[in-house]
Design a protein around this motif. Sequence first.
Motif, PDB file in Angstrom:
ATOM      1  N   GLY A 155       0.812  -1.210   0.000  1.00  0.00           N
ATOM      2  CA  GLY A 155       0.000   0.000   0.000  1.00  0.00           C
ATOM      3  C   GLY A 155       0.845   1.259   0.000  1.00  0.00           C
ATOM      4  N   TYR A 156       2.144   1.080  -0.007  1.00  0.00           N
ATOM      5  CA  TYR A 156       3.004   2.262   0.022  1.00  0.00           C
ATOM      6  C   TYR A 156       4.109   2.145  -1.002  1.00  0.00           C
ATOM      7  CZ  TYR A 156       0.670   3.137   4.389  1.00  0.00           C
ATOM      8  OH  TYR A 156      -0.273   3.367   5.322  1.00  0.00           O
ATOM      9  N   VAL A 157       4.414   3.259  -1.594  1.00  0.00           N
ATOM     10  CA  VAL A 157       5.503   3.293  -2.571  1.00  0.00           C
ATOM     11  C   VAL A 157       6.415   4.447  -2.207  1.00  0.00           C
ATOM     12  CG1 VAL A 157       6.079   3.686  -4.963  1.00  0.00           C
ATOM     13  CG2 VAL A 157       4.072   2.380  -4.405  1.00  0.00           C
ATOM     14  N   MET A 158       7.684   4.203  -2.310  1.00  0.00           N
ATOM     15  CA  MET A 158       8.609   5.299  -2.084  1.00  0.00           C
ATOM     16  C   MET A 158       9.866   5.026  -2.898  1.00  0.00           C
ATOM     17  SD  MET A 158       9.529   6.730   1.588  1.00  0.00           S
ATOM     18  CE  MET A 158      10.017   8.396   1.816  1.00  0.00           C
ATOM     19  N   VAL A 159      10.263   6.008  -3.668  1.00  0.00           N
ATOM     20  CA  VAL A 159      11.455   5.825  -4.469  1.00  0.00           C
ATOM     21  C   VAL A 159      12.162   7.173  -4.576  1.00  0.00           C
ATOM     22  CG1 VAL A 159      10.177   6.162  -6.617  1.00  0.00           C
ATOM     23  CG2 VAL A 159      12.330   4.943  -6.663  1.00  0.00           C
TER      24      VAL A 159
ATOM     25  N   LEU B 108      15.039  14.141  -2.494  1.00  0.00           N
ATOM     26  CA  LEU B 108      13.717  14.166  -3.105  1.00  0.00           C
ATOM     27  C   LEU B 108      13.249  12.747  -3.383  1.00  0.00           C
ATOM     28  CD1 LEU B 108      14.226  17.110  -5.533  1.00  0.00           C
ATOM     29  CD2 LEU B 108      12.514  16.997  -3.753  1.00  0.00           C
ATOM     30  N   CYS B 109      12.040  12.499  -2.996  1.00  0.00           N
ATOM     31  CA  CYS B 109      11.477  11.175  -3.186  1.00  0.00           C
ATOM     32  C   CYS B 109      10.108  11.285  -3.816  1.00  0.00           C
ATOM     33  CB  CYS B 109      11.308  10.469  -1.845  1.00  0.00           C
ATOM     34  SG  CYS B 109      12.781   9.689  -1.324  1.00  0.00           S
ATOM     35  N   LEU B 110       9.776  10.280  -4.555  1.00  0.00           N
ATOM     36  CA  LEU B 110       8.422  10.167  -5.053  1.00  0.00           C
ATOM     37  C   LEU B 110       7.752   9.143  -4.146  1.00  0.00           C
ATOM     38  CD1 LEU B 110       7.335  11.695  -7.362  1.00  0.00           C
ATOM     39  CD2 LEU B 110       7.616   9.728  -8.796  1.00  0.00           C
ATOM     40  N   ALA B 111       6.771   9.602  -3.401  1.00  0.00           N
ATOM     41  CA  ALA B 111       6.221   8.686  -2.414  1.00  0.00           C
ATOM     42  C   ALA B 111       4.712   8.788  -2.378  1.00  0.00           C
ATOM     43  CB  ALA B 111       6.784   9.012  -1.041  1.00  0.00           C
ATOM     44  N   SER B 112       4.092   7.690  -2.032  1.00  0.00           N
ATOM     45  CA  SER B 112       2.667   7.744  -1.798  1.00  0.00           C
ATOM     46  C   SER B 112       2.447   8.239  -0.378  1.00  0.00           C
ATOM     47  CB  SER B 112       2.047   6.362  -2.000  1.00  0.00           C
ATOM     48  OG  SER B 112       2.686   5.432  -1.190  1.00  0.00           O
ATOM     49  N   LYS B 113       1.228   8.607  -0.113  1.00  0.00           N
ATOM     50  CA  LYS B 113       0.946   9.261   1.170  1.00  0.00           C
ATOM     51  C   LYS B 113       1.306   8.372   2.354  1.00  0.00           C
ATOM     52  CE  LYS B 113      -2.500  12.485  -0.309  1.00  0.00           C
ATOM     53  NZ  LYS B 113      -3.034  12.020  -1.573  1.00  0.00           N
ATOM     54  N   ASN B 114       1.892   8.982   3.365  1.00  0.00           N
ATOM     55  CA  ASN B 114       2.216   8.324   4.628  1.00  0.00           C
ATOM     56  C   ASN B 114       3.251   7.214   4.493  1.00  0.00           C
ATOM     57  OD1 ASN B 114       0.299   9.921   5.827  1.00  0.00           O
ATOM     58  ND2 ASN B 114      -1.310   8.416   5.448  1.00  0.00           N
ATOM     59  N   SER B 115       3.812   7.069   3.325  1.00  0.00           N
ATOM     60  CA  SER B 115       4.735   5.952   3.161  1.00  0.00           C
ATOM     61  C   SER B 115       5.970   6.133   4.037  1.00  0.00           C
ATOM     62  CB  SER B 115       5.138   5.804   1.703  1.00  0.00           C
ATOM     63  OG  SER B 115       5.706   6.997   1.250  1.00  0.00           O
TER      64      SER B 115
ATOM     65  N   ASP C  34      -1.783   9.987  -6.544  1.00  0.00           N
ATOM     66  CA  ASP C  34      -1.276   8.850  -5.777  1.00  0.00           C
ATOM     67  C   ASP C  34       0.164   9.042  -5.315  1.00  0.00           C
ATOM     68  OD1 ASP C  34      -3.565   7.565  -5.744  1.00  0.00           O
ATOM     69  OD2 ASP C  34      -3.058   6.009  -7.209  1.00  0.00           O
ATOM     70  N   LEU C  35       0.934   9.678  -6.144  1.00  0.00           N
ATOM     71  CA  LEU C  35       2.334   9.856  -5.788  1.00  0.00           C
ATOM     72  C   LEU C  35       2.627  11.337  -5.636  1.00  0.00           C
ATOM     73  CD1 LEU C  35       4.070   7.357  -8.189  1.00  0.00           C
ATOM     74  CD2 LEU C  35       3.707   7.095  -5.770  1.00  0.00           C
ATOM     75  N   LYS C  36       3.508  11.625  -4.726  1.00  0.00           N
ATOM     76  CA  LYS C  36       3.815  13.020  -4.478  1.00  0.00           C
ATOM     77  C   LYS C  36       5.313  13.167  -4.342  1.00  0.00           C
ATOM     78  CE  LYS C  36       2.296  16.636  -1.651  1.00  0.00           C
ATOM     79  NZ  LYS C  36       2.167  16.997  -0.284  1.00  0.00           N
ATOM     80  N   LEU C  37       5.797  14.311  -4.787  1.00  0.00           N
ATOM     81  CA  LEU C  37       7.214  14.583  -4.640  1.00  0.00           C
ATOM     82  C   LEU C  37       7.441  15.129  -3.241  1.00  0.00           C
ATOM     83  CD1 LEU C  37       9.807  14.616  -6.388  1.00  0.00           C
ATOM     84  CD2 LEU C  37       9.405  17.031  -6.671  1.00  0.00           C
TER      85      LEU C  37
END
Lengths: 187, 568
Positions: free
Chosen positions: B433-437, B487-494, B476-479
Amino acid sequence: MPMPLPPIYSFPPLYTRQPNSIIRRQQISSWMDLILQYAKSHNAWCMSAEGSIVTEGSESVQESIFVNNEIERSVPQVFINEIWSTMCQEGKAIGTDKGKKESPTYYILWRTVDSWASLILQWFESAGKLQQVVTIYELSQGDESIGWEFHGMPEPLTADCLKPLCHRHRATIVNDEYGKPVAVKVV
Amino acid sequence: MICIRGTLNLEKSLEKDRPINVMECWHFAETTSSGQPILRENEKDILIDQMVGLYHNKSKILNRQKGRIFLTSQRIVYVDDLNPTKNSLSLELSGIESLQFSSRFLRRSARLILFVKKVDDSQVIGPDGKATGYYENCISTWVCPICMMSNETKGEFTESTDPCPICVNCGVAADYEMTKDSLSISLSNDYLKGSSSESFDSKSNDVNQCPACTFINHYQITNCEICGTRLPNSKIRQGTNNEIGFKDSRVHFELEHPISTSKNVNDEVTNFLQISFRKSDGVLFAQATEKALKDLKKTELGSVYNKNLVSVNGVKVKDEGLTDLPLLETKLGKIGITSLEKSGETQLLNNDIIFNNALTDLNRLMSLANDIEQLYTGISPKLLGERKEGGHKPSLILDREKFYNKSLFLDEIAREIYEFAISEFKAEKERLGYVMVTLVDLYAMYNKCMRIGTGLISPQEMREACERFEELGLKDLKLTKINGRVLCLASKNSFDFVKTKILDIVNESAGCDPLLLTQLLNRDSSNAWTFAIITEVLQNCIDHGDIVIDEQISGIHYYRNSYWPVAV
């Protein structure tokens, strides 16, 4: 009988200088508590900068408090110096080389200088030594102070501890021809 | 195009029955969630324009007034800005008869008028020679709103159908309002066979055979399933698709001024659509569309079955060029000087012929090159002008080479990056449920996967594109910036999620090093969390005093901060 050191002594991160300054302050205060407790339980007045106890006369190399063989950790010298300087700032240690920032040995004050001073005053009062000249040797090493906590205190440190009394005009220090304090008279 | 024409009366009566017949030129366009059209195989996009609105005849199509328009080699695709997945429409280029461009005049924005090929209604003729009401001969498929059973009913199921069909499973009569979304109407197969055999010239025409690979496709398919080649047999398709009434239930739109039936008949149906350019002048788009139409026609004409065939069973198919010329005798038939001279002449002649052939080929090549050059010069001045403004070398996105300015390009890139990231981390997203890159990782991945051959993008562009996500409605994804530096591209609360996870692990196995930590964290999912992310999270934990470190020669070991509470 030396007391065992608290469990934090075997907490590995204690031996690494923590990057977070807030945490590091607490870490150093942990170290200070440890050193004071260690010195008190070993009745050690003086410790070398490396963390081992220095007793007068004997130059036996003892194990350092900064080295924990059990968990194979040791504090790097840079951090040890930081701990000592913080201790000096907070009045929990006094460098034996006056005027220098770093000295090879430190007097450990598990009581503050003021607290020692009032204890000594208490002794003068209870032993009926007021209005008399008492040598510092007599005060710290003499038979009459046996059983008092300051018994065995190194002479230079005793002289330091008498200073607050002088400031309060309760004591007068008598120096010898070299300017070294040798005796004290408490009124 | 059309095989058998019916009587004029018939045409009109049909026209009356189904006045919005022309609307069927609009098809539903599939888009990605980030609002990029999904192209078909062999389809290439040519140009994009922004801020356009659609008109049908003269009236606005509601909810289709602000969007982007894509010109591809096969379609014109409208992607709605507000609701790209639902409101997008496409228009087949092959369905366009001609176009006309009217430029901006005072407050009237520039418009591209597309005339739709008029589809003759008379094509469907019943076996008895009369146009049968094809509504009786079609099958409506609908899904029962109660038991979800998909039913088939004979005849067209409309609002006025009475009595309403009854679900075979639960026996409840269907309500038109509730079933209309699932409704699709198609001609019953046996009728199709019957009619096609009569209405088409030859049997061979009613199979939808691919001209390139000879695969026989389903009659409603417009592109070959095997090789993606556009199928030329559009009459079959139109016969079934447009006439017999296959309706795509996904296409719903309303006009501002609905066409009245009577008017339509009187006007003798001028079927045109308009694309209104709100921002740009649209000239470029119009030119490109014209060119695309021309090209399409050219290829239609050019796609001859077995085009480059040289011989069939050893018999030459084409007799031109070399074979047209008198056969040249190269063998020395005679002895002596005459024969030598003769052979010399033959040799010369031979050389001449080969040389001529080579020249013809070269000419053909040159003419092709000219075409390309023309296309280039037609479009390049505009491009060059814009390019200087942005100080930006036009990078290509897939095959997207034409952007009016950098901002549009970045918007497009942003959508692509978003789509890429979503698809790349789909598995993680589903599991955790979470993405972070980190942007650095994503940048490398994106450039490697998507940009090779189409021009790499710069890190700066990547960042700017990612900053546009919110504007473009990609949620869905936020910088995000962690520790104020990465800087990361992450979904909320990840971030909080991975932090708690890391703290748990550190708690469980005190003194773990980063390697162990990474392994434990990725225990059940391979490489869901990259090392860069973990390092940053650890750094954050240290900064917040949640974790303390034990630095050894062997590396840094992490411990929960259990002795030194952080003053709040």
